[in-house]
Design a protein around this motif. Sequence first.
Motif, PDB file in Angstrom:
ATOM      1  N   ARG A 188      39.898  16.718  53.414  1.00  0.00           N
ATOM      2  CA  ARG A 188      39.333  18.114  54.734  1.00  0.00           C
ATOM      3  C   ARG A 188      39.873  19.177  54.126  1.00  0.00           C
ATOM      4  NH1 ARG A 188      38.615  19.464  59.807  1.00  0.00           N
ATOM      5  NH2 ARG A 188      40.187  21.190  60.477  1.00  0.00           N
ATOM      6  N   GLU A 189      41.490  18.807  52.668  1.00  0.00           N
ATOM      7  CA  GLU A 189      41.724  20.109  51.790  1.00  0.00           C
ATOM      8  C   GLU A 189      40.372  20.243  51.099  1.00  0.00           C
ATOM      9  OE1 GLU A 189      45.472  21.314  49.327  1.00  0.00           O
ATOM     10  OE2 GLU A 189      45.508  19.732  50.660  1.00  0.00           O
ATOM     11  N   ASN A 190      40.182  19.668  50.348  1.00  0.00           N
ATOM     12  CA  ASN A 190      39.147  19.216  49.144  1.00  0.00           C
ATOM     13  C   ASN A 190      38.282  19.785  49.434  1.00  0.00           C
ATOM     14  OD1 ASN A 190      40.705  18.447  47.592  1.00  0.00           O
ATOM     15  ND2 ASN A 190      40.323  16.318  47.341  1.00  0.00           N
ATOM     16  N   CYS A 191      37.516  19.344  50.897  1.00  0.00           N
ATOM     17  CA  CYS A 191      36.237  19.706  51.122  1.00  0.00           C
ATOM     18  C   CYS A 191      35.968  21.630  51.497  1.00  0.00           C
ATOM     19  CB  CYS A 191      35.437  19.077  52.385  1.00  0.00           C
ATOM     20  SG  CYS A 191      35.152  17.470  51.880  1.00  0.00           S
ATOM     21  N   TRP A 192      37.484  21.892  51.790  1.00  0.00           N
ATOM     22  CA  TRP A 192      37.767  23.034  52.708  1.00  0.00           C
ATOM     23  C   TRP A 192      38.013  24.249  51.246  1.00  0.00           C
ATOM     24  CZ3 TRP A 192      36.422  26.634  56.113  1.00  0.00           C
ATOM     25  CH2 TRP A 192      37.380  27.879  55.828  1.00  0.00           C
ATOM     26  N   ASN A 193      38.534  23.830  50.284  1.00  0.00           N
ATOM     27  CA  ASN A 193      38.805  24.559  48.955  1.00  0.00           C
ATOM     28  C   ASN A 193      37.296  24.744  47.984  1.00  0.00           C
ATOM     29  OD1 ASN A 193      42.001  25.355  49.705  1.00  0.00           O
ATOM     30  ND2 ASN A 193      42.205  23.256  48.518  1.00  0.00           N
ATOM     31  N   TYR A 194      36.721  23.520  47.814  1.00  0.00           N
ATOM     32  CA  TYR A 194      34.890  23.927  48.033  1.00  0.00           C
ATOM     33  C   TYR A 194      34.260  24.732  48.285  1.00  0.00           C
ATOM     34  CZ  TYR A 194      31.039  21.794  45.335  1.00  0.00           C
ATOM     35  OH  TYR A 194      29.847  21.344  44.624  1.00  0.00           O
ATOM     36  N   PHE A 195      34.214  24.491  49.631  1.00  0.00           N
ATOM     37  CA  PHE A 195      33.807  25.593  50.653  1.00  0.00           C
ATOM     38  C   PHE A 195      34.044  26.644  50.255  1.00  0.00           C
ATOM     39  CE2 PHE A 195      32.804  28.048  54.053  1.00  0.00           C
ATOM     40  CZ  PHE A 195      31.970  27.669  54.514  1.00  0.00           C
ATOM     41  N   ILE A 196      35.403  27.272  49.875  1.00  0.00           N
ATOM     42  CA  ILE A 196      35.768  28.807  49.867  1.00  0.00           C
ATOM     43  C   ILE A 196      34.940  29.423  48.411  1.00  0.00           C
ATOM     44  CG2 ILE A 196      37.802  30.561  48.825  1.00  0.00           C
ATOM     45  CD1 ILE A 196      37.300  29.579  52.455  1.00  0.00           C
ATOM     46  N   ASP A 197      35.601  27.890  47.180  1.00  0.00           N
ATOM     47  CA  ASP A 197      35.141  28.475  46.220  1.00  0.00           C
ATOM     48  C   ASP A 197      34.100  29.071  45.981  1.00  0.00           C
ATOM     49  OD1 ASP A 197      37.641  28.087  45.055  1.00  0.00           O
ATOM     50  OD2 ASP A 197      37.449  26.010  44.446  1.00  0.00           O
ATOM     51  N   LYS A 198      33.001  28.358  46.836  1.00  0.00           N
ATOM     52  CA  LYS A 198      31.092  28.386  46.623  1.00  0.00           C
ATOM     53  C   LYS A 198      31.322  29.533  47.155  1.00  0.00           C
ATOM     54  CE  LYS A 198      26.748  25.635  48.057  1.00  0.00           C
ATOM     55  NZ  LYS A 198      26.242  25.142  47.929  1.00  0.00           N
ATOM     56  N   VAL A 199      31.497  30.023  48.440  1.00  0.00           N
ATOM     57  CA  VAL A 199      31.462  31.442  48.837  1.00  0.00           C
ATOM     58  C   VAL A 199      31.856  31.983  47.910  1.00  0.00           C
ATOM     59  CG1 VAL A 199      32.408  32.435  50.744  1.00  0.00           C
ATOM     60  CG2 VAL A 199      31.627  30.731  51.546  1.00  0.00           C
ATOM     61  N   ARG A 200      32.949  32.561  47.223  1.00  0.00           N
ATOM     62  CA  ARG A 200      33.496  33.332  46.405  1.00  0.00           C
ATOM     63  C   ARG A 200      32.605  33.136  44.850  1.00  0.00           C
ATOM     64  NH1 ARG A 200      39.760  33.104  45.155  1.00  0.00           N
ATOM     65  NH2 ARG A 200      38.801  35.343  44.496  1.00  0.00           N
ATOM     66  N   SER A 201      32.044  32.428  44.352  1.00  0.00           N
ATOM     67  CA  SER A 201      31.124  32.474  43.237  1.00  0.00           C
ATOM     68  C   SER A 201      29.281  32.716  43.439  1.00  0.00           C
ATOM     69  CB  SER A 201      30.627  30.875  42.807  1.00  0.00           C
ATOM     70  OG  SER A 201      32.100  29.803  43.071  1.00  0.00           O
ATOM     71  N   ASN A 202      28.668  32.562  45.483  1.00  0.00           N
ATOM     72  CA  ASN A 202      27.928  33.018  45.788  1.00  0.00           C
ATOM     73  C   ASN A 202      27.988  34.410  46.583  1.00  0.00           C
ATOM     74  OD1 ASN A 202      26.832  30.671  44.503  1.00  0.00           O
ATOM     75  ND2 ASN A 202      26.527  30.097  46.339  1.00  0.00           N
ATOM     76  N   LEU A 203      29.002  35.277  46.988  1.00  0.00           N
ATOM     77  CA  LEU A 203      28.960  36.288  47.591  1.00  0.00           C
ATOM     78  C   LEU A 203      29.774  37.217  46.994  1.00  0.00           C
ATOM     79  CD1 LEU A 203      28.297  38.125  50.631  1.00  0.00           C
ATOM     80  CD2 LEU A 203      30.296  37.122  50.919  1.00  0.00           C
ATOM     81  N   HIS A 204      29.070  37.935  46.364  1.00  0.00           N
ATOM     82  CA  HIS A 204      29.319  39.320  45.570  1.00  0.00           C
ATOM     83  C   HIS A 204      29.384  41.010  46.239  1.00  0.00           C
ATOM     84  CE1 HIS A 204      29.559  37.097  42.096  1.00  0.00           C
ATOM     85  NE2 HIS A 204      28.367  36.279  42.807  1.00  0.00           N
ATOM     86  N   VAL A 205      30.983  41.107  46.266  1.00  0.00           N
ATOM     87  CA  VAL A 205      31.324  41.873  47.430  1.00  0.00           C
ATOM     88  C   VAL A 205      30.838  43.696  46.585  1.00  0.00           C
ATOM     89  CG1 VAL A 205      32.307  43.099  49.351  1.00  0.00           C
ATOM     90  CG2 VAL A 205      32.495  41.199  49.571  1.00  0.00           C
ATOM     91  N   VAL A 206      30.383  44.200  46.774  1.00  0.00           N
ATOM     92  CA  VAL A 206      30.239  45.963  46.534  1.00  0.00           C
ATOM     93  C   VAL A 206      30.903  46.993  47.821  1.00  0.00           C
ATOM     94  CG1 VAL A 206      28.284  47.606  45.263  1.00  0.00           C
ATOM     95  CG2 VAL A 206      28.165  45.026  44.880  1.00  0.00           C
ATOM     96  N   MET A 207      31.645  47.570  47.274  1.00  0.00           N
ATOM     97  CA  MET A 207      32.253  48.444  48.173  1.00  0.00           C
ATOM     98  C   MET A 207      31.784  49.978  47.875  1.00  0.00           C
ATOM     99  SD  MET A 207      35.542  46.940  49.936  1.00  0.00           S
ATOM    100  CE  MET A 207      35.437  47.644  50.727  1.00  0.00           C
ATOM    101  N   CYS A 208      31.834  51.190  48.666  1.00  0.00           N
ATOM    102  CA  CYS A 208      30.998  52.333  48.296  1.00  0.00           C
ATOM    103  C   CYS A 208      31.951  52.866  48.500  1.00  0.00           C
ATOM    104  CB  CYS A 208      29.185  52.745  48.094  1.00  0.00           C
ATOM    105  SG  CYS A 208      28.627  51.567  47.879  1.00  0.00           S
ATOM    106  N   MET A 209      32.641  54.089  48.125  1.00  0.00           N
ATOM    107  CA  MET A 209      33.866  54.766  48.184  1.00  0.00           C
ATOM    108  C   MET A 209      33.505  56.372  47.519  1.00  0.00           C
ATOM    109  SD  MET A 209      35.978  52.553  50.529  1.00  0.00           S
ATOM    110  CE  MET A 209      36.211  51.331  51.445  1.00  0.00           C
ATOM    111  N   SER A 210      34.261  56.531  49.092  1.00  0.00           N
ATOM    112  CA  SER A 210      33.759  58.546  48.243  1.00  0.00           C
ATOM    113  C   SER A 210      35.025  58.474  48.347  1.00  0.00           C
ATOM    114  CB  SER A 210      33.016  59.266  49.747  1.00  0.00           C
ATOM    115  OG  SER A 210      33.652  60.364  49.095  1.00  0.00           O
ATOM    116  N   PRO A 211      35.781  59.425  47.056  1.00  0.00           N
ATOM    117  CA  PRO A 211      36.607  60.606  46.711  1.00  0.00           C
ATOM    118  C   PRO A 211      37.452  60.857  47.582  1.00  0.00           C
ATOM    119  CG  PRO A 211      35.557  60.508  45.239  1.00  0.00           C
ATOM    120  CD  PRO A 211      34.682  60.022  46.068  1.00  0.00           C
ATOM    121  N   VAL A 212      36.713  61.727  48.490  1.00  0.00           N
ATOM    122  CA  VAL A 212      36.536  62.830  49.062  1.00  0.00           C
ATOM    123  C   VAL A 212      38.172  63.161  50.044  1.00  0.00           C
ATOM    124  CG1 VAL A 212      36.143  64.858  50.627  1.00  0.00           C
ATOM    125  CG2 VAL A 212      34.949  63.753  48.317  1.00  0.00           C
ATOM    126  N   GLY A 213      38.704  62.961  49.527  1.00  0.00           N
ATOM    127  CA  GLY A 213      40.257  63.282  51.106  1.00  0.00           C
ATOM    128  C   GLY A 213      41.336  61.927  50.428  1.00  0.00           C
TER     129      GLY A 213
END
Length: 645
Positions: A328-353
């Motif tokens: 169970r632990e190996n499957c869950w860790n493998y799933f999280i690693d795969k998510v982090r490899s395939n999902l890339h977050v791009v956050m757009c922020m403004s420096p104002v204020g």
Amino acid sequence: IDRMQRHFATFAAPPPEADVCRMIYGKIFAGHLERFPSNVAEKSDMLTNVAVNLHLHVADTFLPNAVKFHYQWNLRELNNIFQGMCNTSPDVFKTPKQFGRLWLHEATRVYADRLISTEDNDKFKEIVQKVSKDLDFIKAEELQEEPNFFAGFAGGGDEKVYNAIESFDDLSVILNKKLREYNDVNATMDLVLFKDAMEHIVRISRIIDSPRGNAMLVGVGGSGKQSLTRLSAFISGYTTFQIKLTPTYNMNDFKLDLLNLYTKVGLKSEEMCFLFTDQQIFKETVLVYFNNFLSSGVIPDLYTDEDKDTAINGIRTEVKAAGLLDTRENCWNYFIDKVRSNLHVVMCMSPVGDSFRVRCRKFPALTGCTTIDWFMGWPQEALISVAARFLEDVEMETPEHRDACGQHMAFVHESVGQAAILYKASDRRNVYTTPKSYLELIALYKQMLAAERDRVTMQTQRLETGLIKLRESSEQVADMQVKLKEESQVVEVKSAETDELIVEVGKESNIAAEESEKAAVEEAKVTEMQTEGAEFKAQCTADLAAAEPALKAAEDALNLLDKTSLTELKSLGSPPAPVLKVTAAVSYMLAAPGTNLKKLDVSWNAAKKMMGSPDVFLSTLLNFDKDNLWLEAKDNWGRKYTGPP
């Protein structure tokens, strides 16, 4: 705080020494270069020393403060540099010079892209120039030759090959091709790919293509962060996802979107880019989820036990195929690693204020676990390029006018930015000039130009119409003057004739007076004749009244006649004299107008011919028009046969 700290044992974990870093990354980099030619592999120690020295100088020079709070340099930055240098293949990188320029590119992406001012960038270039003297296999001019870009799309095809891009022209050709491909399958983006925009696409693509690469794009509104991210994700072969805010959107909806993303990238092996902006932070709690994802990939309250079991069972086959125990632990860790490899977050922020600074302080993974790309203000070259692009469809006298207009717009925008700096220095108040305001300036100019041209066109048409009317009026006045001259002559003639007519009328009036007197005399005569006529009418009426009994008796006698009587009359050989008179009178009565009555045959033989058909003869008598008698015939039978009335 002191009372809380006394319950804990505090350990300080200082960053590793320079020699330790050289040893760690030297071994990693040397192992990677074992497949490369010997002239390249022998330079691994030199490149490692230069990379570590640059990191130490950057960490000592660019210290964090209240404004530059994200100037935090740790092993992640050094790791990102060597990760990029290990993303090479012997087929492409064959000389030490290529690795020297690659090191400078990776260092620029990791360090310089975080810097927020031109002064800091200049300092970084000085540090690079100082540190790079230890590279004996490449000259400083060759090392710092522009452009210095490496990208996975350098080949222009779908295959990702990390290679150098030789010139901005080559980069422009590749990116414009990719932009056309993007517009063919997605909503059209009307982008102007000037130099800075292309550089940002290279940076974002590098981050997305990196293992577990997540980006923090910092810039004022309208800088093009979202558009460039969508294009970069498309170039890298990723599907872009963005939440759709509605008035009822809440945390449950956000968690559901995250679950769907985890399912797609973790179980369905889709590669996705999660684009998120500060305008979509409907609740600060969402940043907790992003902080957890960026730091570990595990969001504690995202999965229920049932959902977690579903994910584990769905990934179990892949875990076995990877040669791991399907616990169970190996499957869950493998799933999280795969998510982090395939999902890339791009956050757009403004420096104002202060919002950006406060959020990054509360959630350190936003800056610590992302690669920052700081969007500076558009340079003059970019401003001119954008103006030229949006003024293409505006009709102007010459191309020089259009170019001058674009340059003036860029000058105005930069002037306002400089005035804003002076205003802040004097009044301590911020005024921001953003790329969006520049685009609004161009749109406003086009709108005002079109309105002014319409106004001028309308006034020109009115002027032309007025001139035409004036010309027509002058021609009509000339014609009327000619006609007036001609008609004035006619008036003079008519006036003379009128004078003569007045004289003639005077004469005629005298004659009319005389005739009036005569008419009065005649009127008296006519009155007398009317009186006589009235008397005569009365007498005629009396005579008619006297004759009506005789007429009635004649009609009654006529009605007594029948075919037998007429047949009997016709059979007489020598009728009596009264009968002859009657037949003679009937002959005159039936004579057609215009008949010569003197030669009219009124003998018995003529009478029998007249009575040839008793029926026709009887009908003729019954239908005789007694009111329209031929007077001459009446006088004849009245005088010869019936006698005076």
